[in-house]
Write a protein that holds these residues in place. Structure first.
Motif, PDB file in Angstrom:
ATOM      1  N   ILE A  88     -15.339 -34.474 -21.816  1.00  0.00           N
ATOM      2  CA  ILE A  88     -15.120 -33.059 -21.271  1.00  0.00           C
ATOM      3  C   ILE A  88     -16.529 -32.207 -21.748  1.00  0.00           C
ATOM      4  N   GLN A  89     -17.268 -31.683 -20.838  1.00  0.00           N
ATOM      5  CA  GLN A  89     -18.376 -30.951 -21.277  1.00  0.00           C
ATOM      6  C   GLN A  89     -17.811 -29.526 -20.976  1.00  0.00           C
ATOM      7  N   LEU A 129     -12.546 -28.303 -12.061  1.00  0.00           N
ATOM      8  CA  LEU A 129     -11.606 -28.152 -13.295  1.00  0.00           C
ATOM      9  C   LEU A 129     -10.656 -29.082 -12.957  1.00  0.00           C
ATOM     10  N   ASP A 135     -12.186 -32.381 -14.045  1.00  0.00           N
ATOM     11  CA  ASP A 135     -12.200 -32.442 -15.588  1.00  0.00           C
ATOM     12  C   ASP A 135     -10.910 -32.991 -16.083  1.00  0.00           C
ATOM     13  N   THR A 136      -9.802 -32.352 -15.371  1.00  0.00           N
ATOM     14  CA  THR A 136      -8.296 -32.702 -15.729  1.00  0.00           C
ATOM     15  C   THR A 136      -8.205 -34.156 -15.871  1.00  0.00           C
ATOM     16  N   SER A 160     -10.037 -35.707 -18.436  1.00  0.00           N
ATOM     17  CA  SER A 160      -9.454 -35.628 -19.672  1.00  0.00           C
ATOM     18  C   SER A 160      -8.069 -36.900 -19.986  1.00  0.00           C
ATOM     19  N   HIS A 161      -7.915 -37.462 -19.140  1.00  0.00           N
ATOM     20  CA  HIS A 161      -7.048 -38.485 -19.189  1.00  0.00           C
ATOM     21  C   HIS A 161      -7.599 -39.813 -19.145  1.00  0.00           C
TER      22      HIS A 161
END
Lengths: 393, 393
Positions: free
Chosen positions: B12-13, B128, B131-132, B135-136
């Motif tokens: 994630i940036q 977003l 990104d979620t 993040s998994h």
């Protein structure tokens, strides 16, 4: 459609927590099974006043999107509040707002843990945080609790054997046991973990609920190396429904937690944050905390006296110096599950201790009883009922 | 201490989202880069009245811990509200409350996705949520957007080639493009996914903001198989700071989402849930929605007229039928990054389109412009400034 649930969520069982919640719906129940703060301790008038004023003077900001790290004035007010209560942090530390302190282990796991990593926990420990770790696919290694905190020898052995990434601890008035980790052990836990590159997640929901001396310095207070992530809820000193907690850690850690939080829920309730800021700034928090402590101390004493009068002499009871819970261990001649079930049939609920252990299926003789939620009268009656059951066995 | 961050969080940036937030702090900025609902649409008086009454008559429940699945009267009120707006769910479906609709992909990923699994997304899509998913640890496969939704042939090919577990779509007034997925494509997406055992995560934050005909039936409306998880935020029709959204899915899915949510944040802000229930039950929601639609339609028209008057004829503009965003694609003779930078130097912010794509580094000629947050005057001035920059190039 056939659902293929992930390995992660299949590791989480609804049973224990759900059963307790179901019990709560029985209006005749005397429940010592909860863990809610007493509404008597909520600063209701001040919240009402603050909310009225905020929605009158600044409704747009209170209702609009906010920033992930939290409302800046609350971050400042919480930092100053903790300082005023004797907590001092490092210059590299920062504070962010989270959606309850349950969010802290969830974000910390996301930022630091890979599937299969090891996390060290006190055994027993707060079951919901254990589930949070389990939901990230990490393996839990439990360390036996002594009356002054974790067995340090066992901790050292476990760290050398398992090379864990993280340790989770509740040093003040531990849930479920009420144990206070001693100063010596706090320092040792910090030293051992930092030396072995193990992050410490220190959870301090109950630190402001103490019945005697001021609480011992947090592990975070030794943290010159930046190895401690501190979760400090506002749920027990303001109100839990707001879902506002704080997290304090080195700013390099905070940066990553903020990224993780943005992916999880963008930010915490704006109104809740504004309310907490107003409470921390406007009310005499020392007086408020003193009132909360006196209130819970009295209830704790009622439970303690009830146990001393009604329970067999050979039970083992840890006297909590604060917090909300009492942990009773029965002698071997009793069956803990039988006691829990008999009590429930007489409309008294306690929590079977096994659910707090890493291995929930191991034999367990302990129960957790809560004195923060029930009334003084309900505590007395519930303890009397349990005492009667024990005297018949 | 040397921090070893997880592979997940390293994916994630912060850059894109952070840069936009930084821009927001410049008071001189005319920003078309945001995505906030206009505070003009918040039912402020009703929220103030509901809050005053709730904190007067029922403060303890409003401030105490609540249940993970959400406040039952709100769950009922939201269900009835959606029904009253023509949405009809299956008898096996249930509705729960989440902490913003951002929490839905986070929980759904936890419940269904393993590290390395494939998720199909519209390309571009809401950054977003991408990104979620990142993040998994899942891999995103993007499907090209046409003016009526995803390219169905490309979708079929991708499903056969990658065997994804989930598809994420925003069929109504898509973010960032404003595209409405046609009825035919909604049905095809449902059929293809269900036939191939691909769960659909349908995100509908903008469905109640429409400028012409009533929105088309959701993909969820076809869902006899239980393969659609629907996220419906209340942020755009009540207020986003409350952080209250709903999620509707088959009850077997809901059970797992509730377990995941308990591990994530226990429950959503109690006050926020009570407020939403009061608003849904007490105000004339049809009239409220009509007012919101009329308000945004006017702003959308101002932006559209400004673009027609000031932008070169050969830009490509998708006319949104609702929602909050306009997506402009520049002819090849312009450099999109140059335009964004020049505009920023003249205190006008737009979002460079590349951040919404699965591959953020691919060449991109598009920008996203928002008309919900800025005033009518600011929209006109900002569009005029961008038009002048384009006319000089």
């Amino acid at each position: 459609m056939e659902y293929q649930f992930s390995k992660l969520i299949q590791g989480i069982q609804p049973s224990a927590a759900d059963r307790m919640l179901e019990q709560m719906n029985n209006p005749q129940l005397l429940s010592l099974a909860g863990g809610n703060p007493s509404p008597e301790t909520f600063p209701i008038d001040e919240i009402r006043r603050a909310s009225g004023l905020l929605l009158e003077t600044d409704p747009i900001h209170v209702l609009q999107y906010s920033v992930t790290e939290g409302y800046a004035p609350l971050r400042k007010a919480a930092w100053e509040y903790f300082n005023s209560r004797g907590q001092h942090f490092q210059s590299e530390d920062e504070l962010i707002i989270t959606s309850g302190s349950q969010q802290v282990p969830d974000l910390a796991a996301k930022c630091f843990l890979e599937y299969g990593d090891i996390v060290i926990v006190e055994d027993p420990s707060y079951y919901l945080t254990l589930d949070t770790f389990r939901s990230h696919g990490v393996c839990l290694v439990g360390i036996r609790m002594e009356e002054d905190g974790m067995d340090i020898q066992e901790l050292e052995n476990a760290i050398h054997r398992y090379q864990p990434k993280m340790l989770y601890t509740i040093p003040n008035f531990h849930n479920p046991t009420g144990i206070t980790t001693s100063s010596e052990k706090r320092k040792k836990i910090y030293d051992i973990c930092t030396r072995n590159n193990v992050l410490i997640l220190e959870d301090n929901p109950y630190g402001d609920i103490y019945f005697g001396d001021y609480p011992l310095p947090l592990i975070k207070s030794f943290d010159t190396e930046g190895s401690v992530i501190l979760a400090q809820s506002l749920s027990k000193i303001i109100a839990p429904g707001l879902r506002v907690s704080t997290c304090i850690a080195n700013k390099k850690i905070i940066q990553k937690l903020v990224l993780a939080k943005r992916c999880a829920d963008v930010h915490t309730s704006t109104w809740g944050q504004y309310i907490c800021e107003q409470i921390l700034v406007n009310i005499d928090m020392d007086e408020h905390i003193n009132n909360i402590c006196a209130y819970y101390k009295e209830k704790c004493n009622i439970m303690r006296n009830g146990i001393e009068q009604n329970f067999p002499d050979d039970i083992k009871l840890i006297y909590p110096k604060g917090g909300m819970f009492m942990w009773v261990t029965l002698p071997e001649r009793f069956s803990m599950p039988d006691l829990v079930e008999k009590a429930l049939r007489q409309n008294v609920a306690v929590v079977p201790g096994n659910i707090f252990f890493v291995n929930q299926n191991a034999p367990c003789q302990s129960i957790r009883m809560n004195y923060s939620t029930p009334s003084a009268e309900d505590i007395s009656n519930a303890i009397f009922t349990i005492g009667k059951i024990l005297s018949k066995d």
